[in-house]
Write a protein that holds these residues in place. Sequence first.
Motif, mmCIF file in Angstrom:
data_model
loop_
_atom_site.group_PDB
_atom_site.id
_atom_site.type_symbol
_atom_site.label_atom_id
_atom_site.label_comp_id
_atom_site.label_asym_id
_atom_site.label_seq_id
_atom_site.Cartn_x
_atom_site.Cartn_y
_atom_site.Cartn_z
ATOM 1 N N TYR A 1 -43.901 -17.387 12.817
ATOM 2 C CA TYR A 1 -43.250 -17.141 14.045
ATOM 3 C C TYR A 1 -42.229 -15.596 13.999
ATOM 4 N N SER A 2 -42.020 -15.124 15.019
ATOM 5 C CA SER A 2 -41.694 -13.808 15.037
ATOM 6 C C SER A 2 -40.543 -13.642 15.922
ATOM 7 N N THR A 3 -39.242 -13.079 15.712
ATOM 8 C CA THR A 3 -38.219 -12.809 16.727
ATOM 9 C C THR A 3 -38.088 -11.337 16.754
ATOM 10 N N ARG A 4 -37.803 -10.930 18.057
ATOM 11 C CA ARG A 4 -37.330 -9.334 18.167
ATOM 12 C C ARG A 4 -36.258 -8.885 17.284
ATOM 13 N N LYS A 5 -35.299 -9.642 17.228
ATOM 14 C CA LYS A 5 -34.200 -9.182 16.303
ATOM 15 C C LYS A 5 -34.565 -9.110 14.828
ATOM 16 N N GLY A 6 -35.513 -10.238 14.362
ATOM 17 C CA GLY A 6 -35.898 -10.158 13.189
ATOM 18 C C GLY A 6 -36.852 -9.130 12.701
ATOM 19 N N SER A 7 -37.745 -8.870 13.776
ATOM 20 C CA SER A 7 -38.899 -7.855 13.589
ATOM 21 C C SER A 7 -37.871 -6.107 13.398
ATOM 22 N N ARG B 1 -36.651 -20.541 26.024
ATOM 23 C CA ARG B 1 -36.005 -20.151 24.624
ATOM 24 C C ARG B 1 -35.580 -21.376 23.860
ATOM 25 N N PRO B 2 -36.136 -21.468 22.493
ATOM 26 C CA PRO B 2 -35.929 -22.681 21.803
ATOM 27 C C PRO B 2 -34.456 -22.937 21.695
ATOM 28 N N GLY C 1 -40.098 -10.904 23.287
ATOM 29 C CA GLY C 1 -39.537 -9.573 23.067
ATOM 30 C C GLY C 1 -40.247 -9.055 21.709
ATOM 31 N N ALA C 2 -40.482 -10.001 20.843
ATOM 32 C CA ALA C 2 -40.956 -9.702 19.417
ATOM 33 C C ALA C 2 -42.239 -9.127 19.589
ATOM 34 N N LEU C 3 -43.173 -9.633 20.397
ATOM 35 C CA LEU C 3 -44.531 -9.134 20.758
ATOM 36 C C LEU C 3 -44.376 -7.590 21.369
ATOM 37 N N GLU C 4 -43.610 -7.717 22.238
ATOM 38 C CA GLU C 4 -43.631 -6.363 22.907
ATOM 39 C C GLU C 4 -43.083 -5.227 22.041
ATOM 40 N N PHE C 5 -42.125 -5.657 21.178
ATOM 41 C CA PHE C 5 -41.516 -4.612 20.192
ATOM 42 C C PHE C 5 -42.401 -4.346 19.150
#
Length: 197
Positions: free
Chosen positions: A35-41, A182-183, A76-80
């Motif tokens: 799993y990925s999030t934009r903020k974490g990425s 959004r989870p 957003g993570a995928l886009e980033f």
Amino acid sequence: MKIFTQNSRCPSQVLFAFDEVADPSVQQVRWAVAYSTRKGSKRLVDRISDRMGKSRWEESEKQFITSLDFGLTDPGALEFLAGLPQSKVYIASPEIVSKPHLMPSKAYHPKLYLFYAAKTTGYVVGSANLTDSALISNTEVVAVGKETPENSTWNDVWDELLLDTAPLTTALLSEYRRKWVRPKRRPVEPDPRPRPP
């Protein structure tokens, strides 16, 4: 090899673990996470690019694999990640986008970060996804080390992790974004109080 343990008493240990393997000698990064999030990425990319140097980071080849399982990855993570220079993003079992509730028949669950240089391959492997909470606050454990290319089997591991993946496309991202919800934070049930004797 070093082991980094993170908990409420020792936060940000996972993020600090990357300092062991990210430096200006790195020429390629490969990350495979459930799993990925934009903020974490963004947090990890900022940390790595500071350690490698901005120009070296931008020149380095980047490959990322993540999943859409259960809708836990932020679009957003995928886009980033796809927007980074020299970057390719792969999606594990992309057919999940057409399944109800994005429910996989088998989950994609690795957490592996590889850093290739001419003389060494650095790795961070353990329990941490590419999310902000995994990098700084969750209880996590990761192992960090470096191997010489002749003693490394990481290329074979990477080939196995690429199995049943497909490159991220604009159409796939649009479809995922359309279905993504959004989870919600799950409430944590408190432990029952012990009965007095």
